[in-house]
Design a protein around this motif. Structure first.
Motif, PDB file in Angstrom:
ATOM      1  N   ASP A   1      56.638  35.257  34.936  1.00 25.26           N
ATOM      2  CA  ASP A   1      55.774  35.152  36.106  1.00 25.26           C
ATOM      3  C   ASP A   1      56.473  34.284  37.147  1.00 25.26           C
ATOM      4  OD1 ASP A   1      53.694  36.625  34.928  1.00 25.26           O
ATOM      5  OD2 ASP A   1      52.843  34.827  34.014  1.00 25.26           O
ATOM      6  N   TRP A   2      56.325  34.661  38.408  1.00 19.77           N
ATOM      7  CA  TRP A   2      56.958  33.892  39.489  1.00 19.77           C
ATOM      8  C   TRP A   2      56.095  34.006  40.731  1.00 19.77           C
ATOM      9  CZ3 TRP A   2      61.811  31.353  39.359  1.00 19.77           C
ATOM     10  CH2 TRP A   2      62.289  30.903  40.600  1.00 19.77           C
ATOM     11  N   HIS A   3      55.774  32.885  41.316  1.00 20.53           N
ATOM     12  CA  HIS A   3      54.999  32.854  42.555  1.00 20.53           C
ATOM     13  C   HIS A   3      55.706  31.906  43.512  1.00 20.53           C
ATOM     14  CE1 HIS A   3      51.679  35.065  40.713  1.00 20.53           C
ATOM     15  NE2 HIS A   3      51.935  34.334  39.634  1.00 20.53           N
ATOM     16  N   GLY A   4      56.603  32.458  44.310  1.00 21.72           N
ATOM     17  CA  GLY A   4      57.412  31.644  45.198  1.00 21.72           C
ATOM     18  C   GLY A   4      57.105  31.903  46.652  1.00 21.72           C
ATOM     19  N   THR A   5      57.948  31.366  47.507  1.00 25.25           N
ATOM     20  CA  THR A   5      57.797  31.554  48.951  1.00 25.25           C
ATOM     21  C   THR A   5      58.169  32.961  49.365  1.00 25.25           C
ATOM     22  OG1 THR A   5      58.304  29.215  49.309  1.00 25.25           O
ATOM     23  CG2 THR A   5      58.537  30.693  51.199  1.00 25.25           C
ATOM     24  N   TYR A   6      59.185  33.538  48.710  1.00 24.85           N
ATOM     25  CA  TYR A   6      59.731  34.827  49.121  1.00 24.85           C
ATOM     26  C   TYR A   6      59.472  35.944  48.118  1.00 24.85           C
ATOM     27  CZ  TYR A   6      62.173  31.798  52.379  1.00 24.85           C
ATOM     28  OH  TYR A   6      62.455  30.862  53.340  1.00 24.85           O
ATOM     29  N   TYR A   7      59.231  35.613  46.862  1.00 26.27           N
ATOM     30  CA  TYR A   7      59.108  36.631  45.819  1.00 26.27           C
ATOM     31  C   TYR A   7      57.955  36.318  44.884  1.00 26.27           C
ATOM     32  CZ  TYR A   7      63.870  37.541  47.367  1.00 26.27           C
ATOM     33  OH  TYR A   7      64.980  37.799  48.133  1.00 26.27           O
ATOM     34  N   THR A   8      57.388  37.400  44.347  1.00 18.54           N
ATOM     35  CA  THR A   8      56.349  37.298  43.332  1.00 18.54           C
ATOM     36  C   THR A   8      56.685  38.253  42.202  1.00 18.54           C
ATOM     37  OG1 THR A   8      54.648  36.736  44.954  1.00 18.54           O
ATOM     38  CG2 THR A   8      53.890  37.601  42.839  1.00 18.54           C
ATOM     39  N   ALA A   9      56.481  37.813  40.975  1.00 16.92           N
ATOM     40  CA  ALA A   9      56.633  38.676  39.804  1.00 16.92           C
ATOM     41  C   ALA A   9      55.508  38.361  38.837  1.00 16.92           C
ATOM     42  CB  ALA A   9      57.990  38.442  39.128  1.00 16.92           C
ATOM     43  N   GLU A  10      54.965  39.388  38.232  1.00 15.82           N
ATOM     44  CA  GLU A  10      53.865  39.233  37.277  1.00 15.82           C
ATOM     45  C   GLU A  10      54.237  39.912  35.964  1.00 15.82           C
ATOM     46  OE1 GLU A  10      51.116  37.595  37.600  1.00 15.82           O
ATOM     47  OE2 GLU A  10      50.832  37.264  39.751  1.00 15.82           O
ATOM     48  N   GLY A  11      54.445  39.129  34.916  1.00 15.18           N
ATOM     49  CA  GLY A  11      54.730  39.685  33.604  1.00 15.18           C
ATOM     50  C   GLY A  11      55.939  40.585  33.571  1.00 15.18           C
ATOM     51  N   ALA A  12      56.999  40.199  34.277  1.00 18.55           N
ATOM     52  CA  ALA A  12      58.205  41.036  34.347  1.00 18.55           C
ATOM     53  C   ALA A  12      58.923  41.039  33.000  1.00 18.55           C
ATOM     54  CB  ALA A  12      59.133  40.520  35.438  1.00 18.55           C
ATOM     55  N   ARG A  13      59.108  42.225  32.445  1.00 14.96           N
ATOM     56  CA  ARG A  13      59.774  42.362  31.145  1.00 14.96           C
ATOM     57  C   ARG A  13      61.272  42.450  31.329  1.00 14.96           C
ATOM     58  NH1 ARG A  13      55.644  43.096  27.491  1.00 14.96           N
ATOM     59  NH2 ARG A  13      57.215  42.050  26.194  1.00 14.96           N
ATOM     60  N   ASN A  14      62.009  41.994  30.327  1.00 19.31           N
ATOM     61  CA  ASN A  14      63.463  42.024  30.454  1.00 19.31           C
ATOM     62  C   ASN A  14      64.169  42.664  29.261  1.00 19.31           C
ATOM     63  OD1 ASN A  14      63.404  40.105  28.418  1.00 19.31           O
ATOM     64  ND2 ASN A  14      64.870  38.724  29.416  1.00 19.31           N
ATOM     65  N   GLY A  15      63.420  43.279  28.346  1.00 20.74           N
ATOM     66  CA  GLY A  15      64.063  43.895  27.191  1.00 20.74           C
ATOM     67  C   GLY A  15      65.045  44.980  27.586  1.00 20.74           C
ATOM     68  N   PRO A  16      66.155  45.094  26.916  1.00 17.92           N
ATOM     69  CA  PRO A  16      66.541  44.402  25.678  1.00 17.92           C
ATOM     70  C   PRO A  16      67.286  43.082  25.901  1.00 17.92           C
ATOM     71  CG  PRO A  16      68.183  46.052  26.201  1.00 17.92           C
ATOM     72  CD  PRO A  16      67.137  46.149  27.287  1.00 17.92           C
ATOM     73  N   GLY A  17      67.339  42.607  27.122  1.00 13.12           N
ATOM     74  CA  GLY A  17      68.120  41.414  27.407  1.00 13.12           C
ATOM     75  C   GLY A  17      69.589  41.736  27.627  1.00 13.12           C
ATOM     76  N   CYS A  18      70.388  40.715  27.853  1.00 16.11           N
ATOM     77  CA  CYS A  18      71.801  40.893  28.157  1.00 16.11           C
ATOM     78  C   CYS A  18      72.648  40.892  26.885  1.00 16.11           C
ATOM     79  CB  CYS A  18      72.280  39.779  29.084  1.00 16.11           C
ATOM     80  SG  CYS A  18      71.532  39.804  30.728  1.00 16.11           S
TER      81      CYS A  18
END
Length: 305
Positions: A156-173
Motif C-alpha cells: 500500500d502506498w499513499h504519497g504526494t504523486y502516487y497511490t497503490a492499494e494492495g499491489a502484488r509482486n509475485g513471483p518477485g525478483c
C-alpha cells in the motif's frame, strides 16, 4: 573496472539483434539502451520501445548484464512498470539492472509530448510536476515506491504523486531482495536518492567545453557522492560507480587508445564501470564501428566481466 556499451533503440530488430549479440561477443560486461519516448536531435527519426528491446536482447544473449538508462517518472507509473521489470528480470534470468533518473522537464520531448503537463493528477496515471522543483520530489517517491513494489507483496502506498492499494509482486525478483538500481544523479536531492536506494550511482559529468574541465567536474561530483553516502551511513564500497561518457566533449570511442584512456582515468577517480555509446554512422556519437573490433582485441580482455 567493467566496461559497458549503450545501443540506442533506433534500429529495427533485424539490425539491432546483431549489435546486442556482438556486445556480448566482444566481452562487454553490460549493455544498455535509452529509456525515452524520443531523444534530443533523434526525436524525428525511428525509435522503438526500450522494454521490448531489452526483452529481445535478453533472449538473444546469455551472459551480458542488460539495463535501461535511465527510466524516469516522466511517462511511467511504478505499479505497471514494476510488473514489466519483474518480467524482464525473469526473462533475462537475473541479468537485468534498472537505471533510474529524474527525467527532463519542459523542453524535453518526454515531458512536452504529454502537452507539457506531464500527465494528469489521477493516481493511476502519470503524476504531473510543476516548475517549483517538484520533479526531484516526484523522483524520490517514484524510486521509493518501485523499491517497495519489488520487495513487498500486497504493498500500500499513499504519497504526494502516487497511490497503490494492495499491489502484488509475485513471483518477485530473481535476485533478492530485488533487481539492482543504478541511480543517475548530479544534484544533491538525486544523490540522496542514489545513496539511499542505489546499488550503483551513474553520472555523465557536468557539461564542459574541454575534456580536462569535464574530468574535473567528475572529481567534484564523486566527492559530493561520497558525502551523500556518508550522510546515509553507507560504505563507499557498497555502491558501484558508473561513468556514462555521453556527456564528454569528445567521443570516447573515437579510437581504442582514447577509450583506454577514459577507462584508466575513470578508474583513478574511483569509478567501477564505464558506459560508452555504440558508434553511429553520423550525427551524435558519430564514429566507426571498426573501433569496437580493436577495443575487443586490445582493451576488454584485461577488464572484469
Amino acid at each position: 573496472m567493467r566496461a559497458g556499451i549503450t545501443i540506442l533503440p533506433e534500429y529495427p530488430w533485424s539490425e539491432a539483434e546483431g549489435r546486442w549479440r556482438r556486445a556480448e561477443e566482444y566481452g562487454f560486461a553490460h549493455a544498455w539502451t535509452f529509456d525515452h519516448l524520443g531523444w534530443r536531435e533523434l526525436v524525428d527519426g525511428p525509435w522503438f520501445g526500450s522494454v521490448p528491446t531489452v526483452t529481445a536482447a535478453a533472449l538473444a544473449t546469455s551472459r551480458i548484464e542488460l539495463g535501461l538508462l535511465v527510466a524516469t517518472p516522466a511517462f511511467r507509473h511504478p505499479v505497471p512498470f514494476a510488473r514489466e521489470l519483474t518480467a524482464l528480470d525473469d526473462i533475462s534470468r537475473g541479468r537485468f539492472t534498472l537505471g533510474l533518473g529524474a527525467g527532463g522537464g519542459p523542453g524535453r520531448y518526454d515531458h512536452d509530448v504529454f502537452g507539457g503537463s506531464g500527465g494528469s493528477g489521477d493516481p493511476g496515471r502519470i503524476a504531473p510536476v510543476g516548475p517549483d522543483g517538484s520533479r526531484a520530489a516526484r523522483f524520490a517517491e517514484f524510486t521509493g515506491l518501485l523499491d517497495t513494489l519489488l520487495t513487498t507483496d500486497g504493498a500500500d502506498w499513499h504519497g504526494t504523486y502516487y497511490t497503490a492499494e494492495g499491489a502484488r509482486n509475485g513471483p518477485g525478483c530473481v535476485r533478492a531482495p530485488r533487481l539492482p538500481f543504478v541511480v543517475a544523479a548530479n544534484g544533491p536531492k538525486a544523490m540522496d536518492v542514489a545513496a539511499r536506494y542505489g546499488e550503483g550511482w551513474i553520472t555523465t559529468g557536468t557539461n564542459r567545453d574541454d575534456l580536462e574541465s569535464w574530468w574535473a567536474s567528475l572529481t567534484e561530483l564523486s566527492e559530493r557522492f561520497d558525502a551523500a553516502l556518508e550522510r546515509r551511513g553507507r560504505p563507499r564500497a557498497q555502491v558501484r560507480r558508473f561513468l556514462q561518457t555521453d556527456g564528454a566533449p569528445v567521443f570516447s570511442l573515437g579510437s581504442a587508445s582514447l577509450y583506454a584512456e577514459f577507462l584508466g582515468r575513470a578508474g583513478e577517480l574511483g569509478f567501477t564501470d564505464v558506459v560508452a555509446p555504440w558508434p553511429r554512422a553520423e550525427g551524435v556519437f558519430a564514429g566507426s564501428e571498426d573501433v569496437l573490433d580493436t577495443v575487443a582485441a586490445d582493451v576488454l580482455p584485461g577488464l572484469e566481466r
